[in-house]
Design a protein around this motif. Structure first.
Motif, PDB file in Angstrom:
ATOM      1  N   ILE A  25       0.846  -1.196   0.000  1.00  0.00           N
ATOM      2  CA  ILE A  25       0.000   0.000   0.000  1.00  0.00           C
ATOM      3  C   ILE A  25       0.874   1.236   0.000  1.00  0.00           C
ATOM      4  O   ILE A  25       1.841   1.327   0.749  1.00  0.00           O
ATOM      5  CB  ILE A  25      -0.961  -0.027   1.215  1.00  0.00           C
ATOM      6  CG1 ILE A  25      -2.075  -1.023   0.911  1.00  0.00           C
ATOM      7  CG2 ILE A  25      -1.486   1.341   1.550  1.00  0.00           C
ATOM      8  CD1 ILE A  25      -3.360  -0.802   1.619  1.00  0.00           C
ATOM      9  N   PRO A  28       2.236   7.567   1.482  1.00  0.00           N
ATOM     10  CA  PRO A  28       2.719   8.883   1.054  1.00  0.00           C
ATOM     11  C   PRO A  28       3.587   9.578   2.111  1.00  0.00           C
ATOM     12  O   PRO A  28       4.549  10.259   1.785  1.00  0.00           O
ATOM     13  CB  PRO A  28       1.443   9.685   0.769  1.00  0.00           C
ATOM     14  CG  PRO A  28       0.312   8.871   1.269  1.00  0.00           C
ATOM     15  CD  PRO A  28       0.774   7.478   1.506  1.00  0.00           C
ATOM     16  N   GLN A  29       3.264   9.328   3.379  1.00  0.00           N
ATOM     17  CA  GLN A  29       4.051   9.959   4.442  1.00  0.00           C
ATOM     18  C   GLN A  29       5.471   9.387   4.471  1.00  0.00           C
ATOM     19  O   GLN A  29       6.450  10.133   4.549  1.00  0.00           O
ATOM     20  CB  GLN A  29       3.339   9.720   5.780  1.00  0.00           C
ATOM     21  CG  GLN A  29       3.874  10.559   6.890  1.00  0.00           C
ATOM     22  CD  GLN A  29       3.093  10.373   8.182  1.00  0.00           C
ATOM     23  OE1 GLN A  29       3.209  11.183   9.064  1.00  0.00           O
ATOM     24  NE2 GLN A  29       2.325   9.314   8.299  1.00  0.00           N
ATOM     25  N   LYS A  52       3.515   3.610  13.567  1.00  0.00           N
ATOM     26  CA  LYS A  52       3.204   4.049  14.921  1.00  0.00           C
ATOM     27  C   LYS A  52       3.736   3.012  15.896  1.00  0.00           C
ATOM     28  O   LYS A  52       3.848   1.835  15.563  1.00  0.00           O
ATOM     29  CB  LYS A  52       1.694   4.112  15.151  1.00  0.00           C
ATOM     30  CG  LYS A  52       0.935   5.000  14.226  1.00  0.00           C
ATOM     31  CD  LYS A  52      -0.554   4.933  14.573  1.00  0.00           C
ATOM     32  CE  LYS A  52      -1.350   5.717  13.564  1.00  0.00           C
ATOM     33  NZ  LYS A  52      -2.277   4.877  12.825  1.00  0.00           N
ATOM     34  N   LEU A  77      -8.160  -3.319  17.138  1.00  0.00           N
ATOM     35  CA  LEU A  77      -8.132  -1.863  17.269  1.00  0.00           C
ATOM     36  C   LEU A  77      -6.819  -1.206  16.839  1.00  0.00           C
ATOM     37  O   LEU A  77      -6.840  -0.254  16.065  1.00  0.00           O
ATOM     38  CB  LEU A  77      -8.430  -1.460  18.727  1.00  0.00           C
ATOM     39  CG  LEU A  77      -8.475   0.059  18.986  1.00  0.00           C
ATOM     40  CD1 LEU A  77      -9.652   0.703  18.255  1.00  0.00           C
ATOM     41  CD2 LEU A  77      -8.564   0.369  20.470  1.00  0.00           C
ATOM     42  N   LEU A  78      -5.687  -1.720  17.323  1.00  0.00           N
ATOM     43  CA  LEU A  78      -4.447  -0.961  17.149  1.00  0.00           C
ATOM     44  C   LEU A  78      -4.030  -0.837  15.691  1.00  0.00           C
ATOM     45  O   LEU A  78      -3.429   0.155  15.294  1.00  0.00           O
ATOM     46  CB  LEU A  78      -3.322  -1.603  17.972  1.00  0.00           C
ATOM     47  CG  LEU A  78      -3.553  -1.610  19.485  1.00  0.00           C
ATOM     48  CD1 LEU A  78      -2.392  -2.281  20.203  1.00  0.00           C
ATOM     49  CD2 LEU A  78      -3.751  -0.199  20.022  1.00  0.00           C
ATOM     50  N   ALA A  79      -4.340  -1.835  14.884  1.00  0.00           N
ATOM     51  CA  ALA A  79      -3.995  -1.773  13.465  1.00  0.00           C
ATOM     52  C   ALA A  79      -5.249  -1.965  12.625  1.00  0.00           C
ATOM     53  O   ALA A  79      -6.205  -2.605  13.061  1.00  0.00           O
ATOM     54  CB  ALA A  79      -2.985  -2.864  13.120  1.00  0.00           C
ATOM     55  N   ASN A  80      -5.240  -1.378  11.444  1.00  0.00           N
ATOM     56  CA  ASN A  80      -6.302  -1.646  10.481  1.00  0.00           C
ATOM     57  C   ASN A  80      -5.763  -2.680   9.498  1.00  0.00           C
ATOM     58  O   ASN A  80      -4.863  -2.381   8.718  1.00  0.00           O
ATOM     59  CB  ASN A  80      -6.701  -0.364   9.743  1.00  0.00           C
ATOM     60  CG  ASN A  80      -7.853  -0.600   8.786  1.00  0.00           C
ATOM     61  OD1 ASN A  80      -7.977  -1.665   8.196  1.00  0.00           O
ATOM     62  ND2 ASN A  80      -8.700   0.395   8.638  1.00  0.00           N
ATOM     63  N   ILE A  82      -6.520  -3.850   6.804  1.00  0.00           N
ATOM     64  CA  ILE A  82      -6.565  -3.599   5.359  1.00  0.00           C
ATOM     65  C   ILE A  82      -5.349  -2.798   4.910  1.00  0.00           C
ATOM     66  O   ILE A  82      -4.807  -3.014   3.840  1.00  0.00           O
ATOM     67  CB  ILE A  82      -7.859  -2.868   4.968  1.00  0.00           C
ATOM     68  CG1 ILE A  82      -9.060  -3.757   5.283  1.00  0.00           C
ATOM     69  CG2 ILE A  82      -7.850  -2.470   3.498  1.00  0.00           C
ATOM     70  CD1 ILE A  82     -10.382  -3.059   5.132  1.00  0.00           C
ATOM     71  N   THR A  83      -4.904  -1.885   5.753  1.00  0.00           N
ATOM     72  CA  THR A  83      -3.824  -0.994   5.324  1.00  0.00           C
ATOM     73  C   THR A  83      -2.539  -1.172   6.121  1.00  0.00           C
ATOM     74  O   THR A  83      -1.515  -0.630   5.744  1.00  0.00           O
ATOM     75  CB  THR A  83      -4.262   0.480   5.447  1.00  0.00           C
ATOM     76  OG1 THR A  83      -4.741   0.712   6.785  1.00  0.00           O
ATOM     77  CG2 THR A  83      -5.358   0.818   4.465  1.00  0.00           C
TER      78      THR A  83
END
Lengths: 96, 242
Positions: A25, A28-29, A52, A77-80, A82-83
């Motif tokens: 994925i 951009p950061q 993070k 919770l801590l990670a999504n 999908i991304t």
């Protein structure tokens, strides 16, 4: 609260959780930070991902239970998922 | 019809949505505080824009696990209508009521401007007031609106007809790399719905374009359409359950 080191009494653990954008994925950061590093002369930088970090204190019966709990925290919770990818690391001074 | 606008700490478009529902479309509207565990019998629940919980962790992630969301999930499971706008879209993704995720905008900028979105289907309560292919001009205000999912999931989304709005350029083309897709969303996706079509969300703000005095009215038909569909279904539902 904890008394003695009997196997069933819960111990306290400290853990570090890392969450990063998944490799496939676009991040951009991370890309912008990589470009900034290149501008500072760090030509050797081939890629940066910006993520993070979390330090979590928890109680668990043993190390593997602590890791299992942390992985559930990541997926819920801590990670999504999908991304983001995550990793869980118990710190050395854990299990006092 | 009875409409509820959920208020999280950090919601900031809640009053705008309430105003449109109450004063522009003349409906029974109320606010639903995030700590309650029901939706107060509402037919329509709106998750408004804003920065719920200060966007801590990820936009929408904290709100997704707040008490009211269990009730919103129940409402959706029962076929109730749920509309997510901007942060409300992010919350529905994080709660798993809609598929996918939001990344930061491609150019890392907060976008505060008007965009063009094309209506992809009008057989939903949310879009029945529009024509398929109609291009709406709506305001956006977000930093994380860059919709993403795996290629397989996106293919599935398209095959199911769950893409409801796409960003388009001045000529009406929805090119992913085109000038109309300011946040870089995959397949220029601006809004989606669930398989059943009763949960829908979009990044642009229809409530900010619902009155002549604001100079834009393209968003009004979304609320008017919901009112029209609910007036019909509320009657049939009352008949079915009594």
């Amino acid at each position: 609260m904890s008394q003695g080191d009997s196997e069933s009494s819960p111990s306290r653990f400290r853990a570090r959780v890392h969450v990063y954008p998944r490799r496939e994925i676009l991040d951009p950061q991370g890309r912008a930070i990589g470009e900034a590093l290149a501008r500072l002369g760090f030509d050797e930088v081939a890629g940066v991902r910006a993520g993070k970090g979390f330090e979590v204190e928890l109680t668990a019966t043993d190390k593997s239970a602590a890791v299992a709990q942390l992985e559930r925290m990541c997926s819920e919770l801590l990670a999504n998922p999908i991304t983001e990818d995550y990793s869980v690391e118990l710190l050395e001074d854990s299990a006092r | 019809m009875k409409c509820g606008v959920v208020v999280f700490p950090g919601s900031n478009c809640d009053h705008d949505v309430y105003h449109v529902l109450r004063h522009v479309t003349d409906q029974d509207a109320s606010f639903l505080w995030h700590e309650r565990d029901d939706v107060d019998g509402c037919d329509l629940v709106v998750l408004p824009g804003g920065f719920s919980y200060g966007d801590y962790l990820r936009a929408g992630a904290m709100a997704a696990v707040s008490p009211v969301m269990a009730a919103v999930r129940q409402h959706a499971d029962n076929g109730g209508l749920v509309l997510g706008i901007c942060n409300g879209f992010q919350i529905l993704l994080e709660a798993g009521l809609l598929p996918g995720a939001m990344r930061r905008n491609r150019d890392l900028r907060f976008l505060g401007c008007d965009v063009r979105v094309r209506v992809e289907r009008n057989d939903l309560p949310f879009t029945r007031g529009y024509d398929v292919g109609q291009v709406l001009r709506l305001p956006v205000g977000h930093a994380e609106g860059n919709y993403a999912d795996t290629a397989a999931a996106l293919d599935q989304l398209e095959a199911n007809g769950q893409v409801v709005f796409r960003y388009v350029d001045a000529s009406g083309d929805a090119d992913e790399a085109g000038s109309g897709n300011l946040n870089g969303a995959e397949r220029a996706i601006a809004g989606i719905c669930n398989r059943q079509g009763n949960v829908c969300a979009l990044m642009p703000h229809p409530e900010r374009a619902a009155e002549e005095v604001l100079g834009q009215t393209d968003g009004l038909a979304m609320f008017a359409g919901l009112v029209g569909s609910l007036t019909a279904t509320t009657d049939s539902r009352v008949g079915a359950t009594s």
